[in-house]
Design an enzyme around this catalytic site. Structure first.
Site, PDB file in Angstrom:
ATOM      1  N   ASP A  66       0.825  -1.208   0.000  1.00  0.00           N
ATOM      2  CA  ASP A  66       0.000   0.000   0.000  1.00  0.00           C
ATOM      3  C   ASP A  66       0.860   1.260   0.000  1.00  0.00           C
ATOM      4  O   ASP A  66       2.086   1.191   0.131  1.00  0.00           O
ATOM      5  CB  ASP A  66      -0.964  -0.011   1.199  1.00  0.00           C
ATOM      6  CG  ASP A  66      -0.287  -0.422   2.508  1.00  0.00           C
ATOM      7  OD1 ASP A  66       0.958  -0.451   2.567  1.00  0.00           O
ATOM      8  OD2 ASP A  66      -1.005  -0.706   3.480  1.00  0.00           O
ATOM      9  N   ASP A 135      -8.005  -2.521  14.095  1.00  0.00           N
ATOM     10  CA  ASP A 135      -9.379  -2.776  13.649  1.00  0.00           C
ATOM     11  C   ASP A 135      -9.470  -4.000  12.735  1.00  0.00           C
ATOM     12  O   ASP A 135     -10.496  -4.237  12.116  1.00  0.00           O
ATOM     13  CB  ASP A 135      -9.939  -1.531  12.924  1.00  0.00           C
ATOM     14  CG  ASP A 135      -9.130  -1.179  11.667  1.00  0.00           C
ATOM     15  OD1 ASP A 135      -8.129  -1.878  11.377  1.00  0.00           O
ATOM     16  OD2 ASP A 135      -9.501  -0.204  10.991  1.00  0.00           O
ATOM     17  N   HIS A 137      -7.561  -4.507  10.014  1.00  0.00           N
ATOM     18  CA  HIS A 137      -7.245  -4.293   8.597  1.00  0.00           C
ATOM     19  C   HIS A 137      -5.910  -4.933   8.222  1.00  0.00           C
ATOM     20  O   HIS A 137      -5.023  -5.081   9.055  1.00  0.00           O
ATOM     21  CB  HIS A 137      -7.279  -2.798   8.227  1.00  0.00           C
ATOM     22  CG  HIS A 137      -6.136  -1.962   8.689  1.00  0.00           C
ATOM     23  ND1 HIS A 137      -6.241  -1.009   9.668  1.00  0.00           N
ATOM     24  CD2 HIS A 137      -4.837  -1.908   8.287  1.00  0.00           C
ATOM     25  CE1 HIS A 137      -5.082  -0.413   9.839  1.00  0.00           C
ATOM     26  NE2 HIS A 137      -4.203  -0.944   9.015  1.00  0.00           N
ATOM     27  N   GLU A 142      -9.687  -1.407   5.120  1.00  0.00           N
ATOM     28  CA  GLU A 142     -10.409  -1.102   6.352  1.00  0.00           C
ATOM     29  C   GLU A 142     -11.676  -1.954   6.477  1.00  0.00           C
ATOM     30  O   GLU A 142     -12.132  -2.542   5.491  1.00  0.00           O
ATOM     31  CB  GLU A 142     -10.780   0.389   6.355  1.00  0.00           C
ATOM     32  CG  GLU A 142      -9.577   1.323   6.408  1.00  0.00           C
ATOM     33  CD  GLU A 142      -8.954   1.425   7.800  1.00  0.00           C
ATOM     34  OE1 GLU A 142      -9.000   0.452   8.566  1.00  0.00           O
ATOM     35  OE2 GLU A 142      -8.408   2.505   8.111  1.00  0.00           O
TER      36      GLU A 142
HETATM   37  C1  GLP Z   1      -0.612   0.311   8.640  1.00  0.00           C
HETATM   38  C2  GLP Z   1      -0.226  -0.558   7.445  1.00  0.00           C
HETATM   39  C3  GLP Z   1      -0.541  -2.007   7.692  1.00  0.00           C
HETATM   40  C4  GLP Z   1      -0.030  -2.430   9.049  1.00  0.00           C
HETATM   41  C5  GLP Z   1      -0.704  -1.611  10.126  1.00  0.00           C
HETATM   42  C6  GLP Z   1      -0.292  -2.002  11.531  1.00  0.00           C
HETATM   43  O1  GLP Z   1      -1.952   0.651   8.633  1.00  0.00           O
HETATM   44  N1  GLP Z   1      -0.856  -0.131   6.246  1.00  0.00           N
HETATM   45  O2  GLP Z   1       0.046  -2.796   6.661  1.00  0.00           O
HETATM   46  O3  GLP Z   1      -0.263  -3.790   9.263  1.00  0.00           O
HETATM   47  O4  GLP Z   1      -0.339  -0.257   9.894  1.00  0.00           O
HETATM   48  O5  GLP Z   1       0.884  -1.344  11.868  1.00  0.00           O
HETATM   49  P1  GLP Z   1       1.787  -1.670  13.126  1.00  0.00           P
HETATM   50  O6  GLP Z   1       2.519  -2.911  12.789  1.00  0.00           O
HETATM   51  O7  GLP Z   1       2.692  -0.490  13.255  1.00  0.00           O
HETATM   52  O8  GLP Z   1       0.872  -1.828  14.279  1.00  0.00           O
END
Ligand code: GLP
Length: 240
Positions: A66, A135, A137, A142
């Site tokens: 992404d 959440d 995702h 989302e």
């Molecule tokens: C972002 C990314 C996701 C990731 C999420 C959780 O939203 N787009 O790919 O899994 O964050 O991040 P973290 O690992 O920092 O909790």
């Protein structure tokens, strides 16, 4: 879905790196799927260390999940920059083999289609690393994302913008829009390895591992995947 509970992120990084190392030995031109966020950092640290001991990424390809829309090119928190800083710049993968969606593209639908086409032309993702949002995702899919969705533009919910504000300094600086591979796109990876640590992930982990498959919890789509590995620490596993 195989769930492995490990003592901490160091062990998670090693186990994920084991899978990537075995893949590269079998298939030097493998296609890796990369995630951002803090969860995969121990995996990238371990891969960088193994590169120092000879692990070769010279023929590998990589695709990010992404990208933010609307950040200035070269912005420190653009996922292109994050991927280069945390992974690609620390190993010998060729820069032209590292793909990220272009969040500054003038024609967003064309960019999303081109991204899918490039992934397909490279042979599809062999191993996709994933984190999970609080959440539920994955990528930036989302809650409410179609389980069959493809790469497209999405609007972030406030919770995700708040979660990611720590990288930007202030909530106001977090973009509202992103490009993300869809859930249908992610499901096409041959192996998915999701990593999650900390108590703040325990509800999302319980919901996607043990709950109903539902667009309300996007990661639950992984229950359909024939080869999904979930690496969690005890805190993230505490609600299972
Ligand atoms: C972002 C990314 C996701 C990731 C999420 C959780 O939203 N787009 O790919 O899994 O964050 O991040 P973290 O690992 O920092 O909790």
């Amino acid at each position: 879905m195989e769930v492995v509970i490990l003592p901490g992120s160091k062990q998670i990084g090693k186990l994920a790196a084991d899978a990537i190392e075995a893949l590269l030995q079998r298939k030097p031109h493998a296609v890796l799927g990369l995630a951002t966020g803090s969860s995969p950092v121990p995996v990238y640290d371990e891969l960088a260390a193994r590169h120092g001991r000879g692990l070769d990424f010279g023929a590998a390809h990589a695709f990010a999940l992404d990208e933010y829309v609307g950040l200035a090119p070269g912005h420190r928190e653009s996922y292109r920059e994050v991927i280069m800083r945390e992974f690609a710049g620390r190993v010998n993968i060729r820069t032209e083999n590292v793909h990220t969606p272009d969040g500054a593209a003038a024609d967003i639908p064309a960019e999303c289609q081109a991204y899918e086409d490039t992934m397909k032309a490279a042979g599809g993702v062999d191993l996709q690393i994933l984190g999970v949002g609080t959440d539920g995702h994955i990528g930036f899919n989302e809650p409410g994302s179609s389980l069959a969705s493809r790469t497209r533009i999405k609007t972030l919910i406030e919770q995700t913008r708040r979660d990611n504000a720590r990288f930007f300094g202030s909530l106001a600086d977090v973009p509202h829009h992103v490009l993300t591979q869809g859930l249908g796109t992610i499901l096409e990876a041959r192996h998915v390895v999701l990593v999650a640590t900390g108590a703040q992930k325990s509800r999302a982990v319980r919901d996607f591992v043990e709950g109903a498959v539902s667009a309300i919890c996007p990661a639950s789509v992984l229950q359909f995947h024939p080869h999904a590995t979930v690496l969690v620490d005890e805190a993230a596993a505490s609600s299972l």
